[in-house]
Write a protein that holds these residues in place. Structure first.
Motif, PDB file in Angstrom:
ATOM      1  N   VAL A 210       0.837  -1.202   0.000  1.00  0.00           N
ATOM      2  CA  VAL A 210       0.000   0.000   0.000  1.00  0.00           C
ATOM      3  C   VAL A 210       0.874   1.256   0.000  1.00  0.00           C
ATOM      4  N   ALA A 211       1.985   1.224   0.720  1.00  0.00           N
ATOM      5  CA  ALA A 211       2.881   2.383   0.761  1.00  0.00           C
ATOM      6  C   ALA A 211       3.469   2.663  -0.621  1.00  0.00           C
ATOM      7  N   TYR A 212       3.780   1.613  -1.372  1.00  0.00           N
ATOM      8  CA  TYR A 212       4.300   1.795  -2.740  1.00  0.00           C
ATOM      9  C   TYR A 212       3.258   2.479  -3.618  1.00  0.00           C
ATOM     10  N   ALA A 213       2.000   2.027  -3.507  1.00  0.00           N
ATOM     11  CA  ALA A 213       0.919   2.646  -4.280  1.00  0.00           C
ATOM     12  C   ALA A 213       0.690   4.086  -3.836  1.00  0.00           C
ATOM     13  N   PHE A 214       0.799   4.312  -2.531  1.00  0.00           N
ATOM     14  CA  PHE A 214       0.625   5.666  -1.985  1.00  0.00           C
ATOM     15  C   PHE A 214       1.699   6.606  -2.526  1.00  0.00           C
ATOM     16  N   ARG A 215       2.930   6.147  -2.594  1.00  0.00           N
ATOM     17  CA  ARG A 215       4.019   6.980  -3.099  1.00  0.00           C
ATOM     18  C   ARG A 215       3.793   7.336  -4.576  1.00  0.00           C
ATOM     19  N   LEU A 216       3.326   6.381  -5.367  1.00  0.00           N
ATOM     20  CA  LEU A 216       3.026   6.662  -6.772  1.00  0.00           C
ATOM     21  C   LEU A 216       1.940   7.727  -6.897  1.00  0.00           C
ATOM     22  N   LEU A 217       0.918   7.608  -6.042  1.00  0.00           N
ATOM     23  CA  LEU A 217      -0.172   8.582  -6.051  1.00  0.00           C
ATOM     24  C   LEU A 217       0.324   9.965  -5.675  1.00  0.00           C
ATOM     25  N   MET A 218       1.128  10.068  -4.621  1.00  0.00           N
ATOM     26  CA  MET A 218       1.600  11.371  -4.135  1.00  0.00           C
ATOM     27  C   MET A 218       2.465  12.078  -5.177  1.00  0.00           C
ATOM     28  N   GLN A 219       3.219  11.303  -5.948  1.00  0.00           N
ATOM     29  CA  GLN A 219       4.077  11.915  -6.959  1.00  0.00           C
ATOM     30  C   GLN A 219       3.277  12.532  -8.103  1.00  0.00           C
ATOM     31  N   LYS A 220       2.031  12.071  -8.289  1.00  0.00           N
ATOM     32  CA  LYS A 220       1.197  12.591  -9.361  1.00  0.00           C
ATOM     33  C   LYS A 220       0.330  13.775  -8.922  1.00  0.00           C
ATOM     34  N   LEU A 221       0.252  14.004  -7.616  1.00  0.00           N
ATOM     35  CA  LEU A 221      -0.621  15.058  -7.099  1.00  0.00           C
ATOM     36  C   LEU A 221       0.090  16.404  -7.053  1.00  0.00           C
ATOM     37  N   GLU A 222      -0.683  17.472  -7.108  1.00  0.00           N
ATOM     38  CA  GLU A 222      -0.140  18.791  -6.839  1.00  0.00           C
ATOM     39  C   GLU A 222       0.101  18.926  -5.341  1.00  0.00           C
ATOM     40  N   GLU A 223       0.981  19.866  -4.981  1.00  0.00           N
ATOM     41  CA  GLU A 223       1.350  19.979  -3.562  1.00  0.00           C
ATOM     42  C   GLU A 223       0.145  20.278  -2.675  1.00  0.00           C
ATOM     43  N   ARG A 224      -0.782  21.127  -3.127  1.00  0.00           N
ATOM     44  CA  ARG A 224      -1.923  21.484  -2.288  1.00  0.00           C
ATOM     45  C   ARG A 224      -2.777  20.265  -1.940  1.00  0.00           C
ATOM     46  N   ASP A 225      -2.811  19.269  -2.864  1.00  0.00           N
ATOM     47  CA  ASP A 225      -3.551  18.042  -2.585  1.00  0.00           C
ATOM     48  C   ASP A 225      -2.760  17.091  -1.692  1.00  0.00           C
ATOM     49  N   ARG A 226      -1.432  17.156  -1.791  1.00  0.00           N
ATOM     50  CA  ARG A 226      -0.608  16.250  -0.992  1.00  0.00           C
ATOM     51  C   ARG A 226      -0.828  16.442   0.504  1.00  0.00           C
ATOM     52  N   TRP A 227      -1.034  17.693   0.946  1.00  0.00           N
ATOM     53  CA  TRP A 227      -1.238  17.945   2.372  1.00  0.00           C
ATOM     54  C   TRP A 227      -2.477  17.222   2.883  1.00  0.00           C
ATOM     55  N   PHE A 228      -3.581  17.266   2.124  1.00  0.00           N
ATOM     56  CA  PHE A 228      -4.809  16.602   2.545  1.00  0.00           C
ATOM     57  C   PHE A 228      -4.671  15.088   2.499  1.00  0.00           C
ATOM     58  N   VAL A 229      -4.073  14.603   1.419  1.00  0.00           N
ATOM     59  CA  VAL A 229      -3.898  13.151   1.276  1.00  0.00           C
ATOM     60  C   VAL A 229      -2.962  12.611   2.355  1.00  0.00           C
ATOM     61  N   ALA A 230      -1.965  13.406   2.727  1.00  0.00           N
ATOM     62  CA  ALA A 230      -1.046  12.985   3.797  1.00  0.00           C
ATOM     63  C   ALA A 230      -1.795  12.777   5.111  1.00  0.00           C
ATOM     64  N   LEU A 231      -2.768  13.642   5.409  1.00  0.00           N
ATOM     65  CA  LEU A 231      -3.543  13.491   6.650  1.00  0.00           C
ATOM     66  C   LEU A 231      -4.448  12.263   6.593  1.00  0.00           C
TER      67      LEU A 231
END
Length: 399
Positions: A210-231
């Motif tokens: 799941v962490a591998y999939a999460f990292r792939l997702l985070m790399q495709k997101l804009e920074e403003r979305d990364r903060w919400f997804v991180a929470l």
């Protein structure tokens, strides 16, 4: 008063008392505000306020109020631990792997051994080992408590000393980052619950995928979305780790550790850490203070705390001195690094909270560890600052 009014009164005390002590007493040189907040938590706990004014203590910190405060404290410390995980810089440690490995290894193992020896002396005594602990868990938990370096507080202190962005400051962060990995790994080992080993196996195996999939997702997101997804990711990791019996704090650290710091604006991350410390962590310090206990007698707790302090400080000093000899550091360099790495405060208190929650240690042991953490952190700046003034040229050394 209604529960809402009592809750607000408790919040008023939590934020007012430490600030006044810090500002009016001008304690910043010996004790930054975060350390004063921890001390204030102890003063407001059952060991001090509860003994001096039991009716006031029971009124302000009634069980329903404490339950509300604990909810804030849990989320605050989860955020804080996640940020600590994000800030790990393992690439730099790998770049200087020989130097980092030797220093971090000795800085961790020697105080761990010294602390474990103190713990072995406590095992046969009543009132120190928790009801759910096996002897090895208790000894390893106490030993690791003596070996912990508090990375977030270390950053604050090095900022105060103006060496954080200097080569020496970055070296020290590398050593502390490696030790952080080891600390949370050992905690996961201590927390292994053989009655829930199936759940833990599922968590550990699925986390990597799941962490591998999460990292792939985070790399495709804009920074403003990364903060919400991180929470959201933080909530998922904390919940599943706790479900597996590894404690939600282990999940919070893993949530941050698999994220790259460059995914986020560094200035915003620094501000988030600052705001969590300012707005939410004082509640955690209060909830920590409410767990302090002197039922074994104040003198006994202080004696054990002193023994743990000697083990922690001397162990870190000896370990780094040996590393300095192996790596041929200049005179005085190892002493500065050792004193900075023995900073405990937050991470050790979080570590000890987990041990207490899982009944690996008792309230008395927790109190002794808390006193040790405060004393070791308060020693750092007064001892290191004069050393740096005499040896300023050392801070420019990158290896």
């Amino acid at each position: 008063m209604s529960n809402t009014e009592i809750f607000l009164l408790a919040m008023l005390v939590i934020f007012t008392l430490p600030y006044l002590i810090w500002r009016v007493g001008r304690t910043d040189y010996y004790a930054p505000l975060v350390v004063v907040q921890i001390i204030a938590g102890i003063l407001l706990g059952p060991g001090v306020l509860g003994n001096a004014f039991p009716e006031v203590y029971k009124f302000v910190f009634a069980p329903t109020i404490v339950q509300s405060l604990n909810g804030i404290a849990w989320w605050a410390v989860m955020l804080f631990v996640m940020i600590a995980g994000v800030e790990l810089d393992l690439r730099k440690a790998w770049e200087y792997k020989r130097e980092s490995g030797i220093t971090a290894g000795l800085a961790l193992t020697v105080p761990l051994v010294f602390g474990s020896l103190v713990a072995l002396a406590l095992v046969p005594m009543q009132g120190w080992m928790g009801v759910n602990a096996m002897s090895w868990q208790f000894v390893l938990g106490i030993g690791m408590s003596c070996a912990v370096t508090a990375l977030p507080i270390l950053i604050l202190l090095m900022e105060k000393l103006n060496i954080l962005r200097e080569p020496m400051g970055q070296r020290i962060l590398r050593y502390a980052s490696l030790d952080d990995i080891a600390i949370w790994g050992v905690l996961a080992l201590i927390m292994l619950d053989w009655t829930r080993v199936g759940r833990q196996a599922i968590f550990l195996l699925s986390f990597g995928v799941v962490a591998y999939a999460f990292r792939l997702l985070m790399q495709k997101l804009e920074e403003r979305d990364r903060w919400f997804v991180a929470l959201i990711w933080l909530g998922i990791c904390a919940f599943t780790a706790d479900w597996a019996g590894l404690h939600f704090m282990v999940g919070a650290f893993l949530a941050g550790a698999v994220m790259d710091a460059e995914w986020f604006d560094q200035e915003k991350m620094d501000l988030l850490r600052h705001h969590v410390l300012l707005v939410m962590m004082p509640v955690f310090f209060l909830s920590t203070g409410l767990k302090t206990n002197w039922t074994l007698g104040g003198a006994t707790v202080f004696v054990v705390a002193a023994a743990l302090l000697v083990a922690a400080v001397s162990g870190k000093w000896v370990g780094v001195q040996v590393a300095g000899k192996i790596l041929k550091w200049q005179k005085g360099e190892a002493s500065i690094i050792a004193w900075l790495l023995q900073t405990k405060a937050l991470i050790m208190i979080i570590f000890a909270n987990i041990l207490l929650d899982k009944a690996v240690i008792t309230d008395a042991t927790f109190t002794a560890l808390l006193l040790m953490a405060i004393a070791s952190t308060m020693l750092t700046v007064p001892i290191v600052q004069p050393k740096l003034a005499r040896l300023r040229e050392l801070i420019g050394r990158s290896t």
